[in-house]
Design an enzyme around this catalytic site. Structure first.
Site, PDB file in Angstrom:
ATOM      1  N   ASN A 103       0.831  -1.207   0.000  1.00 24.99           N
ATOM      2  CA  ASN A 103       0.000   0.000   0.000  1.00 24.99           C
ATOM      3  C   ASN A 103       0.865   1.257   0.000  1.00 24.99           C
ATOM      4  O   ASN A 103       1.894   1.306   0.658  1.00 24.99           O
ATOM      5  CB  ASN A 103      -0.929  -0.006   1.220  1.00 24.99           C
ATOM      6  N   HIS A 120       6.042  -0.531  -2.608  1.00 21.56           N
ATOM      7  CA  HIS A 120       5.598   0.189  -3.811  1.00 21.56           C
ATOM      8  C   HIS A 120       5.560   1.709  -3.611  1.00 21.56           C
ATOM      9  O   HIS A 120       4.876   2.432  -4.346  1.00 21.56           O
ATOM     10  CB  HIS A 120       4.234  -0.343  -4.265  1.00 21.56           C
ATOM     11  N   CYS A 131      16.139  15.842 -11.566  1.00 20.77           N
ATOM     12  CA  CYS A 131      17.201  16.082 -10.577  1.00 20.77           C
ATOM     13  C   CYS A 131      16.882  15.418  -9.243  1.00 20.77           C
ATOM     14  O   CYS A 131      17.617  15.601  -8.270  1.00 20.77           O
ATOM     15  CB  CYS A 131      17.413  17.581 -10.387  1.00 20.77           C
ATOM     16  N   CYS A 154      14.951  22.636 -11.825  1.00 20.12           N
ATOM     17  CA  CYS A 154      15.375  22.310 -13.199  1.00 20.12           C
ATOM     18  C   CYS A 154      14.198  22.245 -14.156  1.00 20.12           C
ATOM     19  O   CYS A 154      14.351  21.814 -15.300  1.00 20.12           O
ATOM     20  CB  CYS A 154      16.098  20.967 -13.184  1.00 20.12           C
TER      21      CYS A 154
HETATM   22  C1  BV8 Z   1       8.831  -5.309 -11.808  1.00 20.16           C
HETATM   23  C2  BV8 Z   1       2.007   1.386  -6.742  1.00 20.16           C
HETATM   24  C3  BV8 Z   1      10.999  -5.677 -12.795  1.00 20.16           C
HETATM   25  C4  BV8 Z   1       1.448   2.317  -7.762  1.00 20.16           C
HETATM   26  C5  BV8 Z   1       1.730  -0.900  -7.601  1.00 20.16           C
HETATM   27  C6  BV8 Z   1       5.890 -12.144 -12.930  1.00 20.16           C
HETATM   28  C7  BV8 Z   1       4.729 -12.674 -13.379  1.00 20.16           C
HETATM   29  C8  BV8 Z   1       3.772 -11.817 -13.983  1.00 20.16           C
HETATM   30  C9  BV8 Z   1       3.975 -10.442 -14.105  1.00 20.16           C
HETATM   31  C10 BV8 Z   1       5.132  -9.925 -13.645  1.00 20.16           C
HETATM   32  C11 BV8 Z   1       6.078 -10.760 -13.080  1.00 20.16           C
HETATM   33  N1  BV8 Z   1       7.111  -9.991 -12.712  1.00 20.16           N
HETATM   34  C12 BV8 Z   1       6.837  -8.686 -13.053  1.00 20.16           C
HETATM   35  C13 BV8 Z   1       5.643  -8.637 -13.620  1.00 20.16           C
HETATM   36  C14 BV8 Z   1       5.022  -7.472 -14.069  1.00 20.16           C
HETATM   37  C15 BV8 Z   1       4.236  -6.719 -12.966  1.00 20.16           C
HETATM   38  C16 BV8 Z   1       3.110  -7.571 -12.412  1.00 20.16           C
HETATM   39  O1  BV8 Z   1       3.210  -8.212 -11.384  1.00 20.16           O
HETATM   40  N2  BV8 Z   1       1.978  -7.486 -13.129  1.00 20.16           N
HETATM   41  C17 BV8 Z   1       0.748  -8.183 -12.623  1.00 20.16           C
HETATM   42  C18 BV8 Z   1      -0.444  -7.267 -12.886  1.00 20.16           C
HETATM   43  C19 BV8 Z   1       0.593  -9.494 -13.314  1.00 20.16           C
HETATM   44  N3  BV8 Z   1       5.135  -6.339 -11.858  1.00 20.16           N
HETATM   45  C20 BV8 Z   1       5.808  -5.164 -12.008  1.00 20.16           C
HETATM   46  O2  BV8 Z   1       5.765  -4.460 -12.992  1.00 20.16           O
HETATM   47  C21 BV8 Z   1       6.693  -4.775 -10.834  1.00 20.16           C
HETATM   48  N4  BV8 Z   1       7.997  -4.384 -11.328  1.00 20.16           N
HETATM   49  O3  BV8 Z   1       8.546  -6.478 -11.859  1.00 20.16           O
HETATM   50  O4  BV8 Z   1      10.030  -4.764 -12.251  1.00 20.16           O
HETATM   51  C22 BV8 Z   1      10.530  -5.874 -14.168  1.00 20.16           C
HETATM   52  C23 BV8 Z   1      10.564  -4.786 -14.992  1.00 20.16           C
HETATM   53  C24 BV8 Z   1      10.155  -4.974 -16.320  1.00 20.16           C
HETATM   54  C25 BV8 Z   1       9.610  -6.207 -16.768  1.00 20.16           C
HETATM   55  C26 BV8 Z   1       9.584  -7.297 -15.892  1.00 20.16           C
HETATM   56  C27 BV8 Z   1      10.056  -7.124 -14.580  1.00 20.16           C
HETATM   57  C28 BV8 Z   1       6.141  -3.509 -10.118  1.00 20.16           C
HETATM   58  C29 BV8 Z   1       4.795  -3.778  -9.543  1.00 20.16           C
HETATM   59  C30 BV8 Z   1       4.363  -2.584  -8.651  1.00 20.16           C
HETATM   60  C31 BV8 Z   1       3.288  -1.768  -9.325  1.00 20.16           C
HETATM   61  N5  BV8 Z   1       2.772  -0.743  -8.406  1.00 20.16           N
HETATM   62  N6  BV8 Z   1       1.291   0.097  -6.782  1.00 20.16           N
HETATM   63  C32 BV8 Z   1       0.045   2.787  -7.434  1.00 20.16           C
HETATM   64  O5  BV8 Z   1      -0.515   2.296  -6.442  1.00 20.16           O
HETATM   65  O6  BV8 Z   1      -0.427   3.659  -8.151  1.00 20.16           O
HETATM   66  S1  BV8 Z   1       0.941  -2.451  -7.587  1.00 20.16           S
HETATM   67  C33 BV8 Z   1      -0.588  -2.171  -6.753  1.00 20.16           C
HETATM   68  O7  BV8 Z   1      -1.457  -3.194  -7.227  1.00 20.16           O
HETATM   69  C34 BV8 Z   1      -0.551  -2.324  -5.262  1.00 20.16           C
HETATM   70  O8  BV8 Z   1       0.603  -1.779  -4.675  1.00 20.16           O
HETATM   71  C35 BV8 Z   1      -0.647  -3.843  -5.087  1.00 20.16           C
HETATM   72  O9  BV8 Z   1       0.620  -4.447  -5.205  1.00 20.16           O
HETATM   73  C36 BV8 Z   1      -1.482  -4.254  -6.278  1.00 20.16           C
HETATM   74  C37 BV8 Z   1      -2.917  -4.446  -5.873  1.00 20.16           C
HETATM   75  O10 BV8 Z   1      -2.965  -5.702  -5.229  1.00 20.16           O
HETATM   76  P1  BV8 Z   1      -3.662  -5.810  -3.772  1.00 20.16           P
HETATM   77  O11 BV8 Z   1      -3.065  -4.802  -2.852  1.00 20.16           O
HETATM   78  O12 BV8 Z   1      -3.615  -7.222  -3.412  1.00 20.16           O
HETATM   79  O13 BV8 Z   1      -5.169  -5.288  -4.041  1.00 20.16           O
HETATM   80  P2  BV8 Z   1      -6.329  -6.044  -4.851  1.00 20.16           P
HETATM   81  O14 BV8 Z   1      -7.382  -5.019  -5.088  1.00 20.16           O
HETATM   82  O15 BV8 Z   1      -5.777  -6.834  -5.978  1.00 20.16           O
HETATM   83  O16 BV8 Z   1      -6.885  -7.132  -3.788  1.00 20.16           O
HETATM   84  C38 BV8 Z   1      -7.468  -6.667  -2.596  1.00 20.16           C
HETATM   85  C39 BV8 Z   1      -7.689  -7.930  -1.753  1.00 20.16           C
HETATM   86  O17 BV8 Z   1      -8.226  -7.517  -0.503  1.00 20.16           O
HETATM   87  C40 BV8 Z   1      -8.694  -8.909  -2.378  1.00 20.16           C
HETATM   88  O18 BV8 Z   1      -8.195 -10.239  -2.248  1.00 20.16           O
HETATM   89  C41 BV8 Z   1      -9.961  -8.701  -1.526  1.00 20.16           C
HETATM   90  O19 BV8 Z   1     -10.701  -9.915  -1.384  1.00 20.16           O
HETATM   91  C42 BV8 Z   1      -9.333  -8.307  -0.187  1.00 20.16           C
HETATM   92  N7  BV8 Z   1     -10.194  -7.486   0.684  1.00 20.16           N
HETATM   93  C43 BV8 Z   1     -11.186  -6.618   0.319  1.00 20.16           C
HETATM   94  N8  BV8 Z   1     -11.725  -6.043   1.442  1.00 20.16           N
HETATM   95  C44 BV8 Z   1     -11.043  -6.557   2.522  1.00 20.16           C
HETATM   96  C45 BV8 Z   1     -10.057  -7.462   2.031  1.00 20.16           C
HETATM   97  N9  BV8 Z   1      -9.211  -8.138   2.843  1.00 20.16           N
HETATM   98  C46 BV8 Z   1      -9.343  -7.926   4.196  1.00 20.16           C
HETATM   99  N10 BV8 Z   1     -10.250  -7.064   4.742  1.00 20.16           N
HETATM  100  C47 BV8 Z   1     -11.109  -6.365   3.944  1.00 20.16           C
HETATM  101  N11 BV8 Z   1     -12.001  -5.533   4.502  1.00 20.16           N
HETATM  102 ZN    ZN Z   2      14.474  18.962 -10.859  1.00 20.51          ZN
END
Ligand code: BV8
Ligand code: ZN
Length: 255
Positions: A103, A120, A131, A154
């Site tokens: 988060n 993240h 810069c 910058c």
């Molecule tokens: C990278 C910040 C090197 C920005 C975020 C391997 C396999 C497949 C794909 C990849 C892989 N390796 C890399 C990738 C690509 C990609 C990726 O994973 N894509 C996914 C979509 C398949 N990863 C990346 O790009 C990462 N970088 O790997 O760099 C690289 C570089 C180039 C090429 C290859 C590798 C960077 C990833 C970070 C992105 N930034 N956030 C912003 O927020 O604006 S990710 C963002 O989405 C969040 O931070 C979090 O990680 C994700 C959301 O997931 P959750 O938090 O789990 O939320 P979600 O809504 O999905 O689920 C909520 C859950 O809560 C549900 O289960 C629900 O049931 C539950 N819930 C609901 N209410 C409640 C509850 N639980 C408890 N109580 C409640 N009340």
């Molecule tokens: Zn600057």
């Protein structure tokens, strides 16, 4: 509504030296932060991956800033929920406790948690892409946002200090998270769908090292088949309950 918490979990927790909480958007849902795959009004028409990436920002920085300004406003107006506070209290009671979070909403820290690893980034921080000069929201919100914040030094474009898809995670936070996961006795995976990598590999690292894995979620996820205990429900309800059961169990014996 009391949740079924097993003696196995309680004794694992009471005897644990090192405990990790790995959190996602679900832990902030009860505070009013839209989850990634949940409903978020006009922005629902965009997949997060479409906006949270460098190409989208370079293509249309105004649109991406509008989205972050929208989320900054929501996060500025809400409060941590009982789930965040229960985790902050657990940190006080356990020898080694770390929160590894995906988060960017800063709610764990606002609830008083100290040992928080932000995989993240953090939406309350910003920096110049050219810069690297850091900018707080007060310095840019209202002055430039929602149009386009530019660096005073910058004139470079300013961006939120968050990790976009396709970008590497901050090395220090990742390193600390991997060592915490690999030395954990108990790891809680709370409110995450476990689809975004490399973050989603954290619980499995702990599992491989023999940690007791507990998942808290109102619905099963990709991780559920690998956990030792699944607590079905909302973290804002389950975590305070778990904390009070832990405290009861943890009471030092009467002299
Ligand atoms: C990278 C910040 C090197 C920005 C975020 C391997 C396999 C497949 C794909 C990849 C892989 N390796 C890399 C990738 C690509 C990609 C990726 O994973 N894509 C996914 C979509 C398949 N990863 C990346 O790009 C990462 N970088 O790997 O760099 C690289 C570089 C180039 C090429 C290859 C590798 C960077 C990833 C970070 C992105 N930034 N956030 C912003 O927020 O604006 S990710 C963002 O989405 C969040 O931070 C979090 O990680 C994700 C959301 O997931 P959750 O938090 O789990 O939320 P979600 O809504 O999905 O689920 C909520 C859950 O809560 C549900 O289960 C629900 O049931 C539950 N819930 C609901 N209410 C409640 C509850 N639980 C408890 N109580 C409640 N009340
Ligand atoms: Zn600057």
């Amino acid at each position: 509504m009391s949740v079924e918490i097993s003696g196995r979990l309680l004794s694992a927790l009471v005897n644990a030296q090192r405990v990790v909480a790995f959190t996602g958007a679900g832990v902030s849902a009860e505070s009013g932060v839209p989850t990634f795959r949940g409903n978020d009004g006009i922005w629902e028409k965009f997949k997060p991956e479409e906006l949270a990436n460098l190409n989208a920002f370079m293509r249309s920085p105004e649109l991406v800033w509008e989205w972050y300004a929208h989320r900054k406003r929501i996060i500025a107006e809400i409060q941590p929920n009982p789930g965040h506070y229960a985790l902050a209290k657990m940190e006080q009671m356990l020898p080694h406790f770390a929160i590894i979070t995906q988060n960017i909403d800063n709610l764990h820290r606002r609830a008083g948690s100290k040992n928080v690893y932000e995989l993240h980034g953090n939406i309350e921080r910003n920096y110049c892409m050219k810069c690297r000069t850091p900018y707080s929201d007060d310095e840019i919100i209202g002055r430039d946002v929602p149009c386009l914040p530019r660096c005073r030094r910058c004139n470079g474009l300013i961006r939120p200090d968050v990790v976009w898809f396709g970008e590497l995670l901050p090395e220090d936070e990742w390193g600390k998270s991997v060592s915490a996961a690999e030395s954990a006795d108990v790891l809680f995976s709370i409110g995450t769908s476990g689809v975004v990598y490399p973050a989603a590999s954290i619980p499995l690292m702990a599992k491989r090292q023999g940690a007791f894995i507990v998942e808290i979620n109102p619905q099963p996820t990709l991780l559920t088949d690998h956990v030792d205990e699944f607590l079905l429900g909302a973290s804002g309800v389950i975590l305070p309950e778990l904390y009070s059961r832990f405290i009861l169990e943890h009471q030092p014996p009467e002299p």
